[in-house]
Motif scaffolding. Structure first.
Motif, PDB file in Angstrom:
ATOM      1  N   SER A  78      -7.422   0.809  -2.236  1.00 59.76           N
ATOM      2  CA  SER A  78      -6.590   1.931  -1.767  1.00 59.76           C
ATOM      3  C   SER A  78      -6.616   3.136  -2.707  1.00 59.76           C
ATOM      4  O   SER A  78      -5.787   4.032  -2.578  1.00 59.76           O
ATOM      5  N   ILE A  96       6.515   7.129   1.853  1.00 67.58           N
ATOM      6  CA  ILE A  96       6.713   6.021   2.781  1.00 67.58           C
ATOM      7  C   ILE A  96       6.999   6.567   4.174  1.00 67.58           C
ATOM      8  O   ILE A  96       7.781   7.489   4.345  1.00 67.58           O
ATOM      9  N   ARG A  99       1.838   5.658   8.959  1.00 66.97           N
ATOM     10  CA  ARG A  99       0.568   6.295   8.578  1.00 66.97           C
ATOM     11  C   ARG A  99       0.219   7.371   9.601  1.00 66.97           C
ATOM     12  O   ARG A  99       0.361   7.152  10.809  1.00 66.97           O
ATOM     13  N   THR A 124       2.136   4.921   2.569  1.00 68.42           N
ATOM     14  CA  THR A 124       2.314   3.512   2.902  1.00 68.42           C
ATOM     15  C   THR A 124       3.504   3.391   3.839  1.00 68.42           C
ATOM     16  O   THR A 124       4.282   4.333   3.978  1.00 68.42           O
ATOM     17  N   GLN A 128       1.866  -1.239   6.961  1.00 71.95           N
ATOM     18  CA  GLN A 128       0.898  -1.559   5.918  1.00 71.95           C
ATOM     19  C   GLN A 128       1.306  -2.806   5.133  1.00 71.95           C
ATOM     20  O   GLN A 128       0.457  -3.604   4.770  1.00 71.95           O
ATOM     21  N   ILE A 129       2.596  -2.993   4.889  1.00 69.13           N
ATOM     22  CA  ILE A 129       3.012  -4.192   4.151  1.00 69.13           C
ATOM     23  C   ILE A 129       3.119  -5.413   5.063  1.00 69.13           C
ATOM     24  O   ILE A 129       3.286  -6.525   4.592  1.00 69.13           O
ATOM     25  N   ARG A 132      -1.370  -4.639   6.541  1.00 73.28           N
ATOM     26  CA  ARG A 132      -2.294  -3.527   6.308  1.00 73.28           C
ATOM     27  C   ARG A 132      -3.139  -3.299   7.543  1.00 73.28           C
ATOM     28  O   ARG A 132      -2.610  -3.141   8.637  1.00 73.28           O
ATOM     29  N   ILE A 159       9.416  -1.534   0.639  1.00 75.21           N
ATOM     30  CA  ILE A 159       8.052  -1.177   1.032  1.00 75.21           C
ATOM     31  C   ILE A 159       7.229  -0.796  -0.189  1.00 75.21           C
ATOM     32  O   ILE A 159       6.076  -1.225  -0.324  1.00 75.21           O
ATOM     33  N   LYS A 162       6.433  -4.016  -2.179  1.00 78.66           N
ATOM     34  CA  LYS A 162       5.474  -4.857  -1.447  1.00 78.66           C
ATOM     35  C   LYS A 162       4.089  -4.192  -1.430  1.00 78.66           C
ATOM     36  O   LYS A 162       3.069  -4.888  -1.520  1.00 78.66           O
ATOM     37  N   THR A 163       4.054  -2.866  -1.346  1.00 74.27           N
ATOM     38  CA  THR A 163       2.770  -2.149  -1.379  1.00 74.27           C
ATOM     39  C   THR A 163       2.070  -2.375  -2.710  1.00 74.27           C
ATOM     40  O   THR A 163       0.870  -2.667  -2.750  1.00 74.27           O
ATOM     41  N   LYS A 166       0.633  -5.854  -2.743  1.00 77.94           N
ATOM     42  CA  LYS A 166      -0.552  -6.008  -1.877  1.00 77.94           C
ATOM     43  C   LYS A 166      -1.769  -5.301  -2.462  1.00 77.94           C
ATOM     44  O   LYS A 166      -2.883  -5.821  -2.393  1.00 77.94           O
TER      45      LYS A 166
END
Length: 176
Positions: A78, A96, A99, A124, A128-129, A132, A159, A162-163, A166
């Motif tokens: 990313s 956030i 997208r 994000t 995404q979380i 994705r 978020i 978690k982003t 990930k």
């Protein structure tokens, strides 16, 4: 936060910029029109991940054939998204949110799915979380609407955390 992010990521930003400028022999950036808040058009910026190679007829080769090794790495990690912090600074995006998608999709959203455009798009988001780019479009749009309906600082913090997880684990990424 985007200013702080740009400052902290500036060494990495400059390294990627330099590698891409040498690799692509030109601009290391990719620009594309996307739908933002209230469906307002803006130009998203990313690091370029594909070259501009063409076939004998002058048509661009397929995305798969044009994706470079460094481009694949940038997508997987990313890191190609870093320049979007400038979109955040300009007020076109948020850190956030849903997208931002291509303009061509606007006529196809249901009334409920159009809610995704009532907030600024994000680098994000909940979709995404939640998988994705491995989850289908219906689920992505459902998660975008869920985000808008449950908007809160606590959800945004969740978020972001978690982003980071990930991205660090390079999880749920499919390179097309």
């Amino acid at each position: 936060l985007s200013s702080i992010g740009l400052i902290l990521l500036s060494p990495l930003y400059l390294l990627i910029y330099s590698l891409l400028a040498l690799n692509y022999k030109g601009s290391p950036f990719f620009y594309q029109l996307r739908a933002g808040k209230n469906e307002k058009v803006f130009k998203i910026v990313k690091f370029k991940t594909m070259n501009n190679l063409k076939d004998s007829n002058g048509s661009l080769l397929s995305d798969k054939e044009r994706l470079t090794k460094i481009g694949g790495f940038l997508r997987k990690t990313s890191l190609d998204e870093i320049p979007q912090l400038f979109n955040v600074l300009k007020g076109e995006m948020s850190l956030i949110g849903p997208r931002p998608l291509y303009m061509k999709y606007l006529p196809y959203y249901s009334e409920k799915e159009k809610l995704r455009h009532s907030v600024r798009p994000g680098i994000t988001g909940l979709a995404q979380i939640s998988g994705r780019n491995l989850i289908g479009w219906d689920m992505r749009l459902k998660k975008d609407v869920e985000y808008v309906e449950k908007l809160s600082l606590l959800l945004d913090v969740k978020i972001i955390l978690k982003t980071i997880q990930k991205v660090m684990l390079v999880k749920d990424v499919a390179i097309d």
